[in-house]
Design a protein around this motif. Structure first.
Motif: not given
Length: 227
Positions: A121-130
């Protein structure tokens, strides 16, 4: 809100986003990693800033690699909030415990002492995704959680299914694991007892609320409830 509207270091901004939950706005192009080796260096810096212990790696079919902290390896049946997985993707994952070290000067596929069915289950710390693969790797390869089922036979499965697919899709794991071993050795290797998670990102689906399961015929299942 976004973390560090004006940032001077991508690892520092990602570390603040990791700790605060406030995502990173698109940084200036000059602060993004220029290539995958630079991205791996940034990921290593990020794990240091967060003081994260590492028990292994996550590797995609394409050989993209990210560190795995033990706190992000959870047991099948776990319930996770949807908000903890921004831009999240679910993918089948094969979890292997190394019986032999992956030495930097070694070769060949990894040898496992145990195999577990997994759900990545992935996630992103970028507001709009990487914005690209290098940024994804710098963000610990989009680390969210790795869900592990009970250990099964140490025999490579030949198919997997995600989220109730009518039939499991066939796959050949040997070349994927060889690529994963090569990427791991290039990054410095791993000792016996460490964990290698092969993430089948090409078979991923967006994370939503409800139950999600990865089924590995002959090995078992791993699932989570997203609330």
């Amino acid at each position: 809100m976004t973390a560090l509207l004006t940032i001077t270091s991508l690892p520092n901004a990602l570390a603040e986003a990791w700790e605060s939950g406030i995502p990173v706005a698109m940084p200036p192009a000059g602060l993004l990693p220029a290539d995958l080796p630079a991205a791996e260096d940034m990921a290593a810096e990020l794990t240091g800033l967060l003081s994260l212990p590492i028990c292994g790696v996550r590797v995609t079919e394409a050989g993209l690699l990210g560190p795995l902290p033990p706190a992000r390896l959870v047991t099948s049946g776990v319930t996770l909030p949807l908000g903890a997985l921004p831009h999240g993707m679910a993918a089948p994952a094969l979890i292997g415990v190394l019986a032999e070290a992956l030495d930097p000067d070694g070769e060949g596929a990894p040898v496992f002492s145990a195999l577990h069915p997994g759900l990545d289950l992935s996630a992103s710390r970028f507001q709009d995704g990487p914005p690209d693969e290098a940024a994804l790797v710098a963000d610990l390869l989009g680390l969210g959680h790795v869900v592990a089922g009970a250990a099964g036979p140490v025999v490579l499965p030949t198919a997997c299914a995600l989220g109730g697919e009518a039939a499991a899709l066939e796959l050949e794991l040997e070349p994927l694991l060889l690529r994963a071993a090569h990427a791991t050795r290039r990054a410095g290797g791993l000792p016996a007892g460490a964990v290698v998670v092969l993430v089948l990102a090409g078979r991923s689906a967006p994370v939503g609320t409800g139950d999600i399961t990865a089924d590995w015929p002959g090995l078992g299942q791993a699932g989570a409830t997203i609330g």
